[in-house]
Write a protein that holds these residues in place. Structure first.
Motif, PDB file in Angstrom:
ATOM      1  N   PRO A 142       0.812  -1.215   0.000  1.00 44.27           N
ATOM      2  CA  PRO A 142       0.000   0.000   0.000  1.00 44.27           C
ATOM      3  C   PRO A 142       0.847   1.269   0.000  1.00 44.27           C
ATOM      4  O   PRO A 142       0.409   2.302  -0.506  1.00 44.27           O
ATOM      5  N   LEU A 143       2.070   1.220   0.532  1.00 43.95           N
ATOM      6  CA  LEU A 143       2.925   2.405   0.539  1.00 43.95           C
ATOM      7  C   LEU A 143       3.300   2.826  -0.884  1.00 43.95           C
ATOM      8  O   LEU A 143       3.262   4.010  -1.222  1.00 43.95           O
ATOM      9  N   LEU A 144       3.608   1.860  -1.741  1.00 38.65           N
ATOM     10  CA  LEU A 144       3.916   2.180  -3.139  1.00 38.65           C
ATOM     11  C   LEU A 144       2.685   2.703  -3.871  1.00 38.65           C
ATOM     12  O   LEU A 144       2.788   3.630  -4.681  1.00 38.65           O
ATOM     13  N   THR A 145       1.536   2.117  -3.611  1.00 41.50           N
ATOM     14  CA  THR A 145       0.307   2.592  -4.245  1.00 41.50           C
ATOM     15  C   THR A 145       0.014   4.024  -3.839  1.00 41.50           C
ATOM     16  O   THR A 145      -0.320   4.872  -4.690  1.00 41.50           O
ATOM     17  N   LEU A 146       0.163   4.326  -2.568  1.00 40.74           N
ATOM     18  CA  LEU A 146      -0.059   5.686  -2.086  1.00 40.74           C
ATOM     19  C   LEU A 146       0.960   6.657  -2.677  1.00 40.74           C
ATOM     20  O   LEU A 146       0.600   7.766  -3.091  1.00 40.74           O
ATOM     21  N   ALA A 147       2.224   6.247  -2.766  1.00 37.04           N
ATOM     22  CA  ALA A 147       3.256   7.120  -3.323  1.00 37.04           C
ATOM     23  C   ALA A 147       2.985   7.423  -4.788  1.00 37.04           C
ATOM     24  O   ALA A 147       3.107   8.574  -5.237  1.00 37.04           O
ATOM     25  N   TRP A 148       2.609   6.432  -5.567  1.00 36.48           N
ATOM     26  CA  TRP A 148       2.292   6.667  -6.978  1.00 36.48           C
ATOM     27  C   TRP A 148       1.057   7.567  -7.116  1.00 36.48           C
ATOM     28  O   TRP A 148       1.008   8.441  -7.980  1.00 36.48           O
ATOM     29  N   THR A 149       0.062   7.345  -6.295  1.00 34.77           N
ATOM     30  CA  THR A 149      -1.150   8.163  -6.362  1.00 34.77           C
ATOM     31  C   THR A 149      -0.833   9.621  -6.060  1.00 34.77           C
ATOM     32  O   THR A 149      -1.277  10.525  -6.781  1.00 34.77           O
ATOM     33  N   VAL A 150      -0.057   9.878  -5.022  1.00 37.80           N
ATOM     34  CA  VAL A 150       0.293  11.261  -4.660  1.00 37.80           C
ATOM     35  C   VAL A 150       1.193  11.876  -5.729  1.00 37.80           C
ATOM     36  O   VAL A 150       1.020  13.051  -6.104  1.00 37.80           O
ATOM     37  N   LEU A 194       9.310   6.567  -3.635  1.00 35.78           N
ATOM     38  CA  LEU A 194       9.494   5.781  -4.856  1.00 35.78           C
ATOM     39  C   LEU A 194      10.975   5.526  -5.124  1.00 35.78           C
ATOM     40  O   LEU A 194      11.361   4.418  -5.529  1.00 35.78           O
ATOM     41  N   VAL A 195      11.817   6.533  -4.912  1.00 36.21           N
ATOM     42  CA  VAL A 195      13.259   6.342  -5.119  1.00 36.21           C
ATOM     43  C   VAL A 195      13.820   5.407  -4.048  1.00 36.21           C
ATOM     44  O   VAL A 195      14.664   4.551  -4.329  1.00 36.21           O
ATOM     45  N   TRP A 196      13.361   5.548  -2.804  1.00 35.77           N
ATOM     46  CA  TRP A 196      13.837   4.714  -1.708  1.00 35.77           C
ATOM     47  C   TRP A 196      13.482   3.248  -1.935  1.00 35.77           C
ATOM     48  O   TRP A 196      14.242   2.346  -1.581  1.00 35.77           O
ATOM     49  N   ARG A 197      12.305   2.973  -2.548  1.00 38.06           N
ATOM     50  CA  ARG A 197      11.848   1.601  -2.748  1.00 38.06           C
ATOM     51  C   ARG A 197      12.421   0.956  -4.004  1.00 38.06           C
ATOM     52  O   ARG A 197      12.192  -0.223  -4.254  1.00 38.06           O
ATOM     53  N   MET A 198      13.188   1.704  -4.801  1.00 33.72           N
ATOM     54  CA  MET A 198      13.813   1.130  -5.993  1.00 33.72           C
ATOM     55  C   MET A 198      14.883   0.121  -5.578  1.00 33.72           C
ATOM     56  O   MET A 198      15.495   0.261  -4.522  1.00 33.72           O
ATOM     57  N   PRO A 199      15.147  -0.882  -6.412  1.00 36.95           N
ATOM     58  CA  PRO A 199      16.232  -1.809  -6.090  1.00 36.95           C
ATOM     59  C   PRO A 199      17.576  -1.065  -6.162  1.00 36.95           C
ATOM     60  O   PRO A 199      17.830  -0.317  -7.092  1.00 36.95           O
ATOM     61  N   HIS A 200      18.417  -1.280  -5.162  1.00 33.21           N
ATOM     62  CA  HIS A 200      19.683  -0.550  -5.083  1.00 33.21           C
ATOM     63  C   HIS A 200      20.816  -1.262  -5.815  1.00 33.21           C
ATOM     64  O   HIS A 200      21.763  -0.623  -6.254  1.00 33.21           O
ATOM     65  N   ARG A 201      20.742  -2.552  -5.923  1.00 30.45           N
ATOM     66  CA  ARG A 201      21.784  -3.270  -6.643  1.00 30.45           C
ATOM     67  C   ARG A 201      21.155  -4.422  -7.407  1.00 30.45           C
ATOM     68  O   ARG A 201      20.057  -4.872  -7.092  1.00 30.45           O
ATOM     69  N   ALA A 206       1.811  22.232   1.393  1.00 28.88           N
ATOM     70  CA  ALA A 206       1.401  20.859   1.704  1.00 28.88           C
ATOM     71  C   ALA A 206       1.474  19.984   0.456  1.00 28.88           C
ATOM     72  O   ALA A 206       1.949  18.836   0.501  1.00 28.88           O
ATOM     73  N   GLY A 207       1.007  20.515  -0.671  1.00 25.51           N
ATOM     74  CA  GLY A 207       1.078  19.758  -1.926  1.00 25.51           C
ATOM     75  C   GLY A 207       2.513  19.524  -2.352  1.00 25.51           C
ATOM     76  O   GLY A 207       2.878  18.424  -2.783  1.00 25.51           O
ATOM     77  N   GLY A 208       3.347  20.548  -2.251  1.00 24.60           N
ATOM     78  CA  GLY A 208       4.753  20.397  -2.620  1.00 24.60           C
ATOM     79  C   GLY A 208       5.468  19.397  -1.731  1.00 24.60           C
ATOM     80  O   GLY A 208       6.239  18.561  -2.213  1.00 24.60           O
ATOM     81  N   GLY A 209       5.226  19.476  -0.417  1.00 20.85           N
ATOM     82  CA  GLY A 209       5.862  18.538   0.513  1.00 20.85           C
ATOM     83  C   GLY A 209       5.417  17.113   0.274  1.00 20.85           C
ATOM     84  O   GLY A 209       6.233  16.177   0.311  1.00 20.85           O
ATOM     85  N   SER A 210       4.121  16.912   0.023  1.00 24.60           N
ATOM     86  CA  SER A 210       3.635  15.546  -0.220  1.00 24.60           C
ATOM     87  C   SER A 210       4.179  14.995  -1.540  1.00 24.60           C
ATOM     88  O   SER A 210       4.498  13.803  -1.638  1.00 24.60           O
ATOM     89  N   PHE A 211       4.325  15.859  -2.543  1.00 23.07           N
ATOM     90  CA  PHE A 211       4.887  15.421  -3.819  1.00 23.07           C
ATOM     91  C   PHE A 211       6.339  14.989  -3.629  1.00 23.07           C
ATOM     92  O   PHE A 211       6.743  13.923  -4.115  1.00 23.07           O
ATOM     93  N   VAL A 212       7.131  15.803  -2.930  1.00 20.63           N
ATOM     94  CA  VAL A 212       8.537  15.456  -2.689  1.00 20.63           C
ATOM     95  C   VAL A 212       8.629  14.178  -1.860  1.00 20.63           C
ATOM     96  O   VAL A 212       9.483  13.310  -2.126  1.00 20.63           O
ATOM     97  N   ALA A 213       7.766  14.021  -0.868  1.00 18.27           N
ATOM     98  CA  ALA A 213       7.771  12.810  -0.047  1.00 18.27           C
ATOM     99  C   ALA A 213       7.426  11.575  -0.879  1.00 18.27           C
ATOM    100  O   ALA A 213       8.048  10.512  -0.721  1.00 18.27           O
ATOM    101  N   ALA A 214       6.464  11.697  -1.770  1.00 18.48           N
ATOM    102  CA  ALA A 214       6.076  10.562  -2.616  1.00 18.48           C
ATOM    103  C   ALA A 214       7.221  10.161  -3.544  1.00 18.48           C
ATOM    104  O   ALA A 214       7.512   8.965  -3.710  1.00 18.48           O
TER     105      ALA A 214
END
Length: 180
Positions: A111-119, A161-168, A149-157
């Protein structure tokens, strides 16, 4: 009368030769019509081939109703003509009734990825719509906290998404990339 040259291009021939070629074509087509190859003959032939005896059971089928009583020519069997068995019919029936598997759920299992993509998608779209609406309705006032608030939520999303990407890369994966 000399036979027209069938290999010559129509543009290279004089008008008389073109007319001769057309009359030759028409004459050959009239021969086909007179030979008895008609729709009714094809229907009679189909009725006759449907009435062929079954080689598996050896039983003779009922004679087809022939309106004229004339024998129709036998069609030679081809590579796709074979007697069907109950097993073949059952297999064809099973293949004809294909039911596709249920589709996978649209939302991710996380659900965290779904929420991040939605935001990440909704904030820019809502920003553009807000600018258009405030331009059309100048009396409409937007609270001052909506922008940050919109800018902060966009940057957080985007950060999620970058944090959840595979690192190696997986060491067992020897795939060079996309497969076309």
């Amino acid at each position: 009368m000399a036979s027209p040259n069938r290999d010559a291009e129509p543009d290279d021939l004089p008008d008389a030769d073109v007319d001769a070629r057309w009359s030759d074509i028409v004459a050959r087509l009239e021969d086909v019509e007179q030979s008895g190859h008609t729709v009714e003959a094809a229907r009679q032939f189909d009725a006759q081939t449907d009435a062929q005896p079954d080689p598996q059971s050896g039983a003779e089928p009922a004679e087809p109703a022939d309106s004229e009583g004339a024998a129709t020519p036998a069609r030679p069997s081809g590579p796709r003509d074979w007697p069907t068995t109950p097993e073949v019919e059952a297999l064809e029936e099973a293949q004809d009734h294909f039911v596709p598997p249920d589709p996978e759920p649209v939302a991710h299992r996380e659900p965290l990825l779904t929420l991040a993509w939605t935001v990440a998608v909704a904030v820019p779209v809502l920003t553009v719509l807000g600018v258009i609406v405030t331009a059309l309705l100048p009396d409409l006032s937007v609270p001052a906290w909506v922008g940050p608030a919109g800018g902060g939520s966009f940057v957080a999303a985007i950060a999620v998404l970058v944090w959840r990407m595979p690192h190696r890369r997986d060491p067992d994966d020897h795939d060079p990339g996309a497969v076309v």
